[in-house]
Design a protein around this motif. Structure first.
Motif, PDB file in Angstrom:
ATOM      1  N   LEU A 173      20.853  -3.493  -2.249  1.00 55.82           N
ATOM      2  CA  LEU A 173      20.075  -3.331  -3.474  1.00 55.82           C
ATOM      3  C   LEU A 173      20.353  -1.963  -4.089  1.00 55.82           C
ATOM      4  O   LEU A 173      20.802  -1.037  -3.405  1.00 55.82           O
ATOM      5  CB  LEU A 173      18.577  -3.475  -3.180  1.00 55.82           C
ATOM      6  N   LYS A 174      20.050  -1.822  -5.381  1.00 53.60           N
ATOM      7  CA  LYS A 174      20.335  -0.559  -6.064  1.00 53.60           C
ATOM      8  C   LYS A 174      19.077   0.215  -6.450  1.00 53.60           C
ATOM      9  O   LYS A 174      19.139   1.425  -6.659  1.00 53.60           O
ATOM     10  CB  LYS A 174      21.164  -0.828  -7.324  1.00 53.60           C
ATOM     11  N   MET A 175      17.954  -0.482  -6.571  1.00 50.69           N
ATOM     12  CA  MET A 175      16.764   0.189  -7.103  1.00 50.69           C
ATOM     13  C   MET A 175      15.490  -0.499  -6.622  1.00 50.69           C
ATOM     14  O   MET A 175      15.485  -1.708  -6.356  1.00 50.69           O
ATOM     15  CB  MET A 175      16.805   0.176  -8.640  1.00 50.69           C
ATOM     16  N   LEU A 176      14.433   0.287  -6.516  1.00 45.93           N
ATOM     17  CA  LEU A 176      13.102  -0.221  -6.200  1.00 45.93           C
ATOM     18  C   LEU A 176      12.175   0.102  -7.373  1.00 45.93           C
ATOM     19  O   LEU A 176      12.061   1.266  -7.780  1.00 45.93           O
ATOM     20  CB  LEU A 176      12.571   0.435  -4.921  1.00 45.93           C
ATOM     21  N   ILE A 177      11.539  -0.904  -7.930  1.00 49.75           N
ATOM     22  CA  ILE A 177      10.504  -0.709  -8.954  1.00 49.75           C
ATOM     23  C   ILE A 177       9.170  -1.073  -8.334  1.00 49.75           C
ATOM     24  O   ILE A 177       9.018  -2.154  -7.764  1.00 49.75           O
ATOM     25  CB  ILE A 177      10.773  -1.558 -10.209  1.00 49.75           C
ATOM     26  N   ARG A 178       8.224  -0.160  -8.442  1.00 50.21           N
ATOM     27  CA  ARG A 178       6.904  -0.383  -7.851  1.00 50.21           C
ATOM     28  C   ARG A 178       5.822   0.138  -8.805  1.00 50.21           C
ATOM     29  O   ARG A 178       6.120   0.701  -9.859  1.00 50.21           O
ATOM     30  CB  ARG A 178       6.819   0.276  -6.469  1.00 50.21           C
TER      31      ARG A 178
ATOM     32  N   TRP B 214       0.780  -1.237   0.000  1.00 47.72           N
ATOM     33  CA  TRP B 214       0.000   0.000   0.000  1.00 47.72           C
ATOM     34  C   TRP B 214       0.815   1.292   0.000  1.00 47.72           C
ATOM     35  O   TRP B 214       0.245   2.362  -0.226  1.00 47.72           O
ATOM     36  CB  TRP B 214      -0.929   0.015   1.223  1.00 47.72           C
ATOM     37  N   SER B 215       2.106   1.262   0.273  1.00 45.83           N
ATOM     38  CA  SER B 215       2.876   2.494   0.487  1.00 45.83           C
ATOM     39  C   SER B 215       3.188   3.226  -0.819  1.00 45.83           C
ATOM     40  O   SER B 215       3.217   2.635  -1.905  1.00 45.83           O
ATOM     41  CB  SER B 215       4.170   2.184   1.235  1.00 45.83           C
ATOM     42  N   ASP B 216       3.473   4.541  -0.694  1.00 44.56           N
ATOM     43  CA  ASP B 216       3.793   5.406  -1.829  1.00 44.56           C
ATOM     44  C   ASP B 216       5.020   6.256  -1.518  1.00 44.56           C
ATOM     45  O   ASP B 216       5.172   6.729  -0.384  1.00 44.56           O
ATOM     46  CB  ASP B 216       2.628   6.358  -2.136  1.00 44.56           C
ATOM     47  N   PRO B 217       5.894   6.504  -2.523  1.00 42.23           N
ATOM     48  CA  PRO B 217       7.037   7.393  -2.301  1.00 42.23           C
ATOM     49  C   PRO B 217       6.618   8.864  -2.362  1.00 42.23           C
ATOM     50  O   PRO B 217       5.676   9.220  -3.063  1.00 42.23           O
ATOM     51  CB  PRO B 217       7.961   7.053  -3.476  1.00 42.23           C
ATOM     52  N   ARG B 218       7.321   9.695  -1.606  1.00 39.02           N
ATOM     53  CA  ARG B 218       7.119  11.140  -1.656  1.00 39.02           C
ATOM     54  C   ARG B 218       8.473  11.829  -1.560  1.00 39.02           C
ATOM     55  O   ARG B 218       9.461  11.237  -1.128  1.00 39.02           O
ATOM     56  CB  ARG B 218       6.199  11.606  -0.515  1.00 39.02           C
ATOM     57  N   GLY B 219       8.529  13.089  -1.952  1.00 38.22           N
ATOM     58  CA  GLY B 219       9.780  13.827  -1.942  1.00 38.22           C
ATOM     59  C   GLY B 219      10.247  14.211  -0.555  1.00 38.22           C
ATOM     60  O   GLY B 219      11.443  14.441  -0.328  1.00 38.22           O
ATOM     61  N   GLN B 220       9.322  14.313   0.392  1.00 34.18           N
ATOM     62  CA  GLN B 220       9.671  14.702   1.760  1.00 34.18           C
ATOM     63  C   GLN B 220      10.427  13.582   2.469  1.00 34.18           C
ATOM     64  O   GLN B 220      10.090  12.411   2.352  1.00 34.18           O
ATOM     65  CB  GLN B 220       8.388  15.035   2.524  1.00 34.18           C
ATOM     66  N   ARG B 221      11.447  13.958   3.192  1.00 30.01           N
ATOM     67  CA  ARG B 221      12.231  12.974   3.935  1.00 30.01           C
ATOM     68  C   ARG B 221      11.398  12.338   5.049  1.00 30.01           C
ATOM     69  O   ARG B 221      10.445  12.924   5.536  1.00 30.01           O
ATOM     70  CB  ARG B 221      13.476  13.642   4.543  1.00 30.01           C
TER      71      ARG B 221
ATOM     72  N   GLU C  31       7.227   7.015 -13.685  1.00 30.26           N
ATOM     73  CA  GLU C  31       7.832   8.176 -13.034  1.00 30.26           C
ATOM     74  C   GLU C  31       9.080   7.714 -12.291  1.00 30.26           C
ATOM     75  O   GLU C  31       9.087   6.639 -11.670  1.00 30.26           O
ATOM     76  CB  GLU C  31       6.856   8.826 -12.065  1.00 30.26           C
ATOM     77  N   VAL C  32      10.134   8.512 -12.364  1.00 23.22           N
ATOM     78  CA  VAL C  32      11.381   8.217 -11.658  1.00 23.22           C
ATOM     79  C   VAL C  32      11.555   9.247 -10.543  1.00 23.22           C
ATOM     80  O   VAL C  32      11.382  10.446 -10.761  1.00 23.22           O
ATOM     81  CB  VAL C  32      12.591   8.281 -12.615  1.00 23.22           C
ATOM     82  N   CYS C  33      11.855   8.784  -9.331  1.00 19.39           N
ATOM     83  CA  CYS C  33      12.038   9.703  -8.210  1.00 19.39           C
ATOM     84  C   CYS C  33      13.138   9.185  -7.281  1.00 19.39           C
ATOM     85  O   CYS C  33      13.769   8.153  -7.566  1.00 19.39           O
ATOM     86  CB  CYS C  33      10.732   9.915  -7.451  1.00 19.39           C
ATOM     87  N   HIS C  34      13.355   9.899  -6.200  1.00 20.66           N
ATOM     88  CA  HIS C  34      14.362   9.537  -5.191  1.00 20.66           C
ATOM     89  C   HIS C  34      15.740   9.326  -5.840  1.00 20.66           C
ATOM     90  O   HIS C  34      16.390   8.303  -5.641  1.00 20.66           O
ATOM     91  CB  HIS C  34      13.930   8.300  -4.400  1.00 20.66           C
TER      92      HIS C  34
ATOM     93  N   ASP D 113      15.345   9.411   1.863  1.00 24.07           N
ATOM     94  CA  ASP D 113      16.273   8.895   2.877  1.00 24.07           C
ATOM     95  C   ASP D 113      15.910   7.463   3.283  1.00 24.07           C
ATOM     96  O   ASP D 113      16.794   6.630   3.535  1.00 24.07           O
ATOM     97  CB  ASP D 113      16.284   9.809   4.103  1.00 24.07           C
ATOM     98  N   ILE D 114      14.600   7.173   3.334  1.00 23.81           N
ATOM     99  CA  ILE D 114      14.146   5.813   3.672  1.00 23.81           C
ATOM    100  C   ILE D 114      14.537   4.847   2.560  1.00 23.81           C
ATOM    101  O   ILE D 114      14.992   3.724   2.818  1.00 23.81           O
ATOM    102  CB  ILE D 114      12.620   5.790   3.901  1.00 23.81           C
ATOM    103  N   THR D 115      14.363   5.293   1.312  1.00 24.77           N
ATOM    104  CA  THR D 115      14.755   4.453   0.175  1.00 24.77           C
ATOM    105  C   THR D 115      16.236   4.104   0.247  1.00 24.77           C
ATOM    106  O   THR D 115      16.626   2.932   0.115  1.00 24.77           O
ATOM    107  CB  THR D 115      14.455   5.184  -1.150  1.00 24.77           C
ATOM    108  N   SER D 116      17.070   5.122   0.456  1.00 23.54           N
ATOM    109  CA  SER D 116      18.521   4.888   0.524  1.00 23.54           C
ATOM    110  C   SER D 116      18.874   3.946   1.662  1.00 23.54           C
ATOM    111  O   SER D 116      19.708   3.029   1.515  1.00 23.54           O
ATOM    112  CB  SER D 116      19.260   6.216   0.698  1.00 23.54           C
ATOM    113  N   LYS D 117      18.226   4.141   2.813  1.00 25.17           N
ATOM    114  CA  LYS D 117      18.517   3.319   3.984  1.00 25.17           C
ATOM    115  C   LYS D 117      18.181   1.849   3.739  1.00 25.17           C
ATOM    116  O   LYS D 117      19.004   0.954   4.006  1.00 25.17           O
ATOM    117  CB  LYS D 117      17.715   3.852   5.177  1.00 25.17           C
ATOM    118  N   ILE D 118      16.971   1.575   3.216  1.00 23.01           N
ATOM    119  CA  ILE D 118      16.538   0.189   3.026  1.00 23.01           C
ATOM    120  C   ILE D 118      17.331  -0.477   1.902  1.00 23.01           C
ATOM    121  O   ILE D 118      17.778  -1.633   2.033  1.00 23.01           O
ATOM    122  CB  ILE D 118      15.025   0.126   2.741  1.00 23.01           C
ATOM    123  N   LEU D 119      17.548   0.234   0.792  1.00 21.41           N
ATOM    124  CA  LEU D 119      18.315  -0.359  -0.307  1.00 21.41           C
ATOM    125  C   LEU D 119      19.738  -0.673   0.133  1.00 21.41           C
ATOM    126  O   LEU D 119      20.282  -1.739  -0.186  1.00 21.41           O
ATOM    127  CB  LEU D 119      18.324   0.587  -1.513  1.00 21.41           C
TER     128      LEU D 119
END
Length: 662
Positions: free
Chosen positions: A403-408, A368-375, A418-421, A392-398
């Motif tokens: 891992l290098k990338m998350l595709i969702r 259910w989660s979604d990425p956002r620009g806010q840390r 859309e490409v973000c983070h 920051d959460i993306t960088s931490k978990i990857l």
């Protein structure tokens, strides 16, 4: 001959005239170019505002769906206090996790495929010719016989049970993999993907990243194509679970209705078996040990080690969190099929067959989660489930899991992706025209070893020549404003109260700011109300809003004329929730519930949702719903009587725009 002589012969004059003409042409071209750029920008802004409306209302509906999970927990804990026995209710909510023993012979053994059946006939074990057979049949709008549907689902379940929670796949220079996002029952998009990219095969592997069903009209066809492809190429076809691979989501968003309409005789069997198939779908794919492919996203507490090892088949529905139940109740639940009574009561122990609360939350975040620009990581209030996660959460978990990338997927994007983070998160969405024709493109991703992801975009259209841009944008706007007005009318009483708090002089007028604040505080849709005012209300010469004009061209049709407006609004607002609750309570699928069940359901609903309606009104309404006075109510039919009447089903002016620009 010198320059002076040329001028005397008229050559200089001719050259000068040509220069002036050329200069005028360039200026004209620049003016046209600037005008077109401005026009395109305005069209783009209008389309963007319309998509914002669609998405805000979609997420608000999902938030209501997630709230149902809390209600079911509440209902199971309190149902005993208002009714002595209802083992069937408990069975309906828990049987998928308590028993995994659907007998194949009972489901398909007595089903015959008649000679008169002209649809596709599958041959088991399946081969690539069966994929072609299905595709051609579905192009011709043929229906696959229920016998084959059930056989395919049984075989699919058998294969999925052997899969880990996360499927590991590898690419090679000669074997790229294709990642597809949400399809949501849009068969034309899947057919176009296969046309452009080729059918699944040993040399052309695919990952379909959840949300195969709901919303579109061909969900069962998409599911059959994907499952048959999985059975033919089990090592090269990968299916991840999405948040819509969930029987409670299907009740709201259309797949249940589609199956029951297409398979009137065996539809219930198909849906029951599907509940089990959903639970065995893997929750993710890892490509080349570098790229994590999951449907929704992550949170700061995402634990991939835990997710690798939890028993995913215990997650019957993301909307059903682990419910505290009496220790002795576990064995009672097992007896409900045999007719034993079992009553849920409050306790601090959970059934061993359920996931733990922490495990359940982990899966909810994934789906259910979604990425956002806010840390940071904070609750996903728009959807009501999962979280918003920052770069920051993306960088931490990857980094934690190398891992290098998350595709969702999970989110409609205007361009299909859309490409973000900082390039570490990619959203891919494969259903084009998701909200309305022309609303968005679809896309898929091609991945190879050491290569950057390649995006392929497309947009399905039934027209040989697409409509002009302004017509497409106008159609999207019209549809968006229509559903927004329906949302507004469902909160009419609450909105009037909010308006009147500001209008102390009883003038019927508010400032633009007061009106916009009132709309947002009641509806909570996070929309640009100031810009939208052109479509929703009348404004006087001083810029003040006639707030009652918010409801001027729309009203809710009352199935019972004498019912009070407030009650009708509440029933209309919660009609989807109530219909799902009704279908859960109607465990014998009779289509009827007793007057007592209706009152019980309504009392629990009002208590949990803090809805304040006098019991006498509900009793009167229930009596009127019992048309033949036999003590039973066809609640589904009753709710179908609610619909919104649009007196003027169009925008005020075709050249008016949502961005408030002319």
């Amino acid at each position: 001959m010198n320059t002076h002589d040329l001028d005397n012969m008229g050559c200089g004059s001719s050259s000068s005239k040509k220069g002036r003409k050329s200069e005028k042409a360039i200026k004209a071209a620049l003016i046209i170019q600037n005008w077109y750029r401005g026009y395109s920008a305005r069209m783009k802004a209008r389309q963007c505002y319309a998509l914002t409306i669609f998405q805000s209302i979609e997420y608000a509906d999902e938030q209501g769906q997630m709230e149902l999970s809390n209600f079911f927990s509440f209902m199971l804990a309190n149902y005993a206090t208002v009714r002595e026995e209802d083992p069937e209710l408990v069975t309906r909510l828990f049987h998928g996790t308590l028993q995994d023993n659907i007998d194949r012979d009972d489901y398909v053994g007595l089903i015959d495929v008649p000679y008169s059946y002209s649809g596709p006939r599958l041959q088991f074990p399946l081969t690539f010719t069966d994929i072609d057979l299905l595709l051609e049949a579905f192009k011709e709008q043929q229906i696959l016989h229920a016998y084959y549907v059930l056989e395919v689902l049984f075989e699919t379940k058998k294969v999925l049970k052997q899969r880990p929670n996360f499927t590991h796949v590898r690419t090679s220079p000669s074997k790229e993999i294709t990642i597809c996002g949400d399809l949501h029952g849009k068969l034309d998009d899947l057919l176009l993907i296969f046309y452009k990219n080729g059918l699944p095969s040993e040399d052309n592997p695919y990952v379909f990243n959840g949300d195969f069903v709901d919303r579109g009209k061909n969900s069962i066809e998409i599911l059959m194509i994907l499952c048959v492809s999985l059975l033919v190429y089990p090592r090269d076809m990968h299916l991840n679970r999405g948040n819509h691979e969930d029987f409670l989501m299907n009740l709201r968003y259309g797949f249940t209705k589609e199956v029951l309409n297409k398979y009137k005789l065996h539809g219930r069997k198909i849906l029951r078996l599907l509940e089990e198939v959903y639970t065995w779908l893997p929750i993710g794919t890892i490509v080349d040990n570098e790229i994590l492919v999951i449907h929704g996203g992550i949170s700061e507490s995402t634990d991939l080690n835990l997710l690798h090892h939890l028993e995913r088949n215990k997650m019957k529905s993301v909307l059903m969190p682990p419910v505290p139940l009496n220790e002795d109740l576990a064995s009672d639940f097992q007896k409900t099929k045999a007719g034993a009574s079992a009553m849920p009561r409050k306790s601090n122990t959970s059934l061993p067959e359920q996931l733990s609360k922490h495990e359940w939350e982990q899966v909810v975040d994934i789906l259910w989660s979604d990425p956002r620009g806010q840390r940071g990581c904070y609750p996903n209030k728009s959807r009501g489930g999962g979280c918003y996660f920052g770069p920051d959460i993306t960088s931490k978990i990857l980094s934690k899991y190398h891992l290098k990338m998350l595709i969702r997927s999970h989110e409609c994007k205007p361009e299909g992706y859309e490409v973000c983070h900082d390039g570490k998160v990619i959203t891919v969405f494969s259903a084009s025209n998701y909200y309305e024709e022309g609303s968005n493109r679809g896309a898929y991703i091609k991945l190879g070893p050491g290569m950057k992801p390649r995006f392929v975009q497309y947009q399905v259209t039934e027209l040989t020549c697409p409509k002009p841009l302004y017509q497409r944008v106008h159609a999207i706007e019209s549809s968006a404003i229509r559903i927004l007005k329906e949302r507004i009318i469902s909160r009419k009483s609450d909105l009037i109260c909010a308006f009147e708090l500001y209008d102390r002089s009883k003038s019927g007028k508010l400032s633009l700011g007061q009106w916009a604040f009132s709309m947002e505080s009641i509806l909570g849709l996070n929309l640009p109300w100031r810009s939208l005012r052109l479509h929703l209300v009348n404004t006087d010469k001083d810029g003040n809003i006639d707030y009652m004009s918010s409801f001027q061209d729309i009203h809710i049709q009352k199935p019972v004329k004498e019912a009070q407006s407030t009650l009708i609004e509440i029933l209309y607002r919660y009609r989807s929730d109530l219909q799902i609750i009704y279908n859960v309570i109607d465990s014998d699928h009779s289509g009827l519930i007793s007057m007592e069940e209706f009152r019980t359901m309504w009392q629990l609903f009002c208590t949990h949702y803090s809805v304040h309606i006098d019991d006498s009104q509900v009793d009167e309404l229930a009596n009127r719903m019992d048309l033949n006075k036999d003590g039973n109510i066809d609640f589904n039919e009753f709710l179908k009587a609610f619909y919104v009447v649009h007196k003027f089903d169009h925008l005020n002016k075709s050249d008016t725009n949502l961005a408030g620009q002319k």
